[in-house]
Design a protein around this motif. Structure first.
Motif, PDB file in Angstrom:
ATOM      1  N   PRO A 236      53.235  29.449  39.694  1.00 48.37           N
ATOM      2  CA  PRO A 236      52.390  30.634  39.899  1.00 48.37           C
ATOM      3  C   PRO A 236      53.163  31.912  39.606  1.00 48.37           C
ATOM      4  O   PRO A 236      54.397  31.951  39.685  1.00 48.37           O
ATOM      5  N   PRO A 237      52.471  32.984  39.267  1.00 46.63           N
ATOM      6  CA  PRO A 237      53.149  34.243  38.963  1.00 46.63           C
ATOM      7  C   PRO A 237      53.870  34.813  40.177  1.00 46.63           C
ATOM      8  O   PRO A 237      53.558  34.492  41.325  1.00 46.63           O
ATOM      9  N   GLU A 238      54.833  35.687  39.901  1.00 43.41           N
ATOM     10  CA  GLU A 238      55.628  36.306  40.961  1.00 43.41           C
ATOM     11  C   GLU A 238      54.938  37.529  41.558  1.00 43.41           C
ATOM     12  O   GLU A 238      55.586  38.378  42.142  1.00 43.41           O
ATOM     13  N   SER A 239      53.635  37.617  41.365  1.00 40.27           N
ATOM     14  CA  SER A 239      52.873  38.729  41.929  1.00 40.27           C
ATOM     15  C   SER A 239      51.460  38.248  42.215  1.00 40.27           C
ATOM     16  O   SER A 239      51.020  37.215  41.695  1.00 40.27           O
ATOM     17  N   HIS A 240      50.756  38.977  43.014  1.00 37.05           N
ATOM     18  CA  HIS A 240      49.383  38.629  43.330  1.00 37.05           C
ATOM     19  C   HIS A 240      48.628  39.892  43.721  1.00 37.05           C
ATOM     20  O   HIS A 240      49.231  40.948  43.952  1.00 37.05           O
TER      21      HIS A 240
END
Length: 632
Positions: A236-240
């Motif tokens: 998953p990406p390092e941001s949300h």
């Protein structure tokens, strides 16, 4: 008229075939000389009718138009009486434009009037163009504008994005400047100024834009991600982003403005810090998809959130990465960009074949490739990503309308080599794609799934017993895309001439209707090329689980009903064809053999009929036309 891919020759068939004539078209060697290339259209000053011409250059087919209308056409609302319609003004909101569409697009009317006499040959009332010029539904695209860019380059990009807005695709832009290093003095001020440059450029081209300099994503994995083990090799990406974080974007879209976002994010202490634009975009891709799904679920309830029904759909339909670098360089095209990438099967292979020198000439190619992979994992299956140079803004229109690469990646290699559309600035189209694998025996085939694929694709009932009995005796390979979303079946047919090698025959080539138009056809044909007539070339060493480019390619032969609508597609990819009553026989020459023959003869070129060509059509016809039908 039969299309002529570059060169052609005529040969007369003997005996039973004397009444038939044909032309064999060799796209592999002959006729590759091209006149000096003219300047790229986007390198010239844009004419007043540039928008209309960009649509015409996309050359959308009926299938392309249906796909476009499925996303932007929607059910057209009832026309309200003219006396009740509000007076058009610059402050008309997007919602008003959707509910009361101008007939049939007043915004385009003034542009259309300025078309010069040189373009008057195009039909003005084309239903395809008319439907494209009158979008009802508004969708979003995530756009990375990667600088540094000059004012002229930025204006060119802005013009393309404004054109997309006219077609119903509203950009959500994230700005990046590779020369603005981390930790420099006045870093934040410089980033904000770069954001304002993009806003000013968009407004200069007639759009309304809004700078968003506050953080719209948060650093770190989203709570609950550690429990998500859905994908084995996907991180998953390092941001949300939470739905509430998207308020500035929603506000801009409601007001008919293009949000232009600075690459800031909230850290664990809720401080706004500068981050890589890729982190912002990947967080937004996931957050916008989740927020859109939440909106739609609320629309179907009675909890007071019905106002979301009139908003622009937040689900990103496209990811656009615009930079000075353009697409991902390909080892198979001597550094020219990939045309179409199947991320599911080619991602690791691209990393393995990425040459060291490209890390200096295309330093962000691999990071942008990773960005596309991350975003497309959350976006709908019909979505695509495009990596495009600032010199090709009109390519964005072609991609929106057709959702296809500038040139099909499954065309013969020599046609791609000699194609004027292929330049260092040719865009790369990326899709989430499907894994491709090669099966060598009938025991490996999931017969139930293959039966379903063939019957759905051909709309006929398969004679299973006879079909698989023949495959047990003749099967060379079955190339399968995904979970039998598509398949190509190749057999070795015994030659009618003693001591001759078996004929490599394409028995079936099928793609589920639900996957037609999503790139599966091209992915499957490229794998077919690599395992048959293209085998032996370095660029055939693709990661499909097959021969890995090692071996000798053989001529590939197949037949098709004369009235098959797919034949146009076959004409473009075959070396030649011959009409035989109600059938058409197609073939692709083994590319390695032709390359060796070309090298042996040098500048003399191939003769009218090569020794190895004599009699082969009679042999092919004698064998192929006797192959029994697979259908009941």
């Amino acid at each position: 008229m039969i299309p002529r891919p570059f060169g052609c020759r005529s040969i007369a068939l003997k005996k039973a075939q004397q009444s038939h004539t044909f032309r064999a078209f060799y796209a592999t060697i002959r006729g590759l000389r091209q006149p000096p290339s003219a300047p790229e259209p986007d390198e010239l000053p844009p004419p007043d009718n540039d928008f209309i011409l960009s649509i015409l250059r996309a050359n959308p087919s009926l299938r392309d138009t249906r796909s476009y209308l499925a996303s932007f056409g929607g059910p057209r609302p009832q026309q309200i009486k003219k006396s009740l319609a509000p007076t058009p003004s610059t402050n008309t909101s997007p919602t008003q434009e959707i509910v009361i569409p101008p007939p049939p697009s007043e915004r385009i009317e003034s542009t259309a009037k300025s078309i010069s006499a040189t373009t008057s040959e195009f039909p003005r009332s084309s239903p395809i163009i008319a439907s494209i010029l009158n979008p009802v539904i508004r969708r979003t695209a995530l756009v990375k504008v990667q600088g540094p860019l000059t004012d002229v380059q930025l204006d060119s990009i802005s013009r393309g994005l404004v054109y997309l807005e006219k077609l119903g695709l509203v950009s959500v832009i994230v700005v990046e400047n590779d020369e603005q290093y981390r930790g420099e003095q006045d870093e934040r001020t410089a980033i904000v100024e770069e954001t304002m440059r993009v806003v000013s450029s968009l407004e200069k081209q007639g759009a309304r834009a809004r700078p968003v300099v506050g953080a719209v994503v948060r650093l770190g994995p989203k709570p609950g991600d550690e429990e998500d083990i859905d994908a084995k090799d996907f991180i998953p990406p390092e941001s949300h982003a939470f739905p509430s974080d998207l308020t500035p974007i929603r506000s801009a879209l409601r007001a008919g403005e293009i949000p232009v976002i600075a690459p800031f994010a909230l850290d664990s202490f809720l401080r706004s810090v500068r981050v890589d634009a890729n982190d912002v975009i990947s967080g937004l891709a996931r957050g916008m998809v989740e927020a859109s799904a939440l909106d739609k679920s609320r629309e179907n309830t009675q909890d007071g959130y019905s106002e979301f029904s009139a908003e622009i759909d937040l689900t990103p339909l496209r990811l656009m990465i615009i930079s000075r670098e353009g697409g991902v360089p390909s080892y198979a095209r001597s550094g020219y960009p990939h045309l179409l990438i199947n991320l599911a099967s080619e991602y690791n292979h691209i990393h393995e074949t990425f040459e060291g020198k490209w890390r200096y000439t295309k330093p962000s190619a691999l990071s942008n490739l990773a960005l596309a992979r991350t975003c497309l994992n959350y976006m709908p299956p019909t979505s695509s990503a495009i990596m495009v140079s600032h010199k090709s803004p009109s390519a964005l229109i072609g991609n929106l309308i057709t959702n296809k690469p500038a040139v099909s990646s499954s065309l013969p290699h020599a046609l791609l080599q000699g194609n004027r559309k292929l330049t260092p600035h040719t865009p790369t189209l990326l899709r989430k794609g499907l894994p491709v694998r090669i099966l060598r025996s009938t025991a490996e085939i999931d017969k139930a799934k293959l039966n379903h694929l063939l019957e759905q694709s051909f709309n006929r009932e398969l004679d299973e017993e006879a079909f698989y009995k023949r495959l047990d005796e003749t099967l060379d390979c079955v190339i399968v895309a995904g979970d039998y979303a598509g398949a190509a079946i190749v057999t070795n047919e015994p030659s009618s001439t003693p001591f001759s090698a078996p004929i490599s025959y394409l028995d079936k080539f099928a793609v589920l209707p639900s996957h037609q138009g999503d790139g599966t056809v091209d992915f499957l044909w490229v794998a077919l090329h690599d395992e048959t007539y293209g085998l032996g070339h370095p660029f055939s060493a693709n990661p499909n689980g097959g021969r890995g480019g090692v071996g000798e390619g053989r001529d590939l032969v197949w037949r098709s009903r004369a009235n098959n609508p797919v034949n146009k597609w076959y004409f473009e990819r075959s070396t030649g064809h011959i009409r035989l009553g109600s059938w058409v026989l197609f073939w692709c020459d083994a590319e390695k053999r032709l390359k060796i023959e070309e090298g042996r003869r040098g500048s003399a070129g191939l003769s009218y009929v090569e020794e190895w060509e004599k009699g082969r059509l009679e042999r092919w016809t004698d064998v192929v036309m006797k192959i029994p039908s697979s259908w009941k």
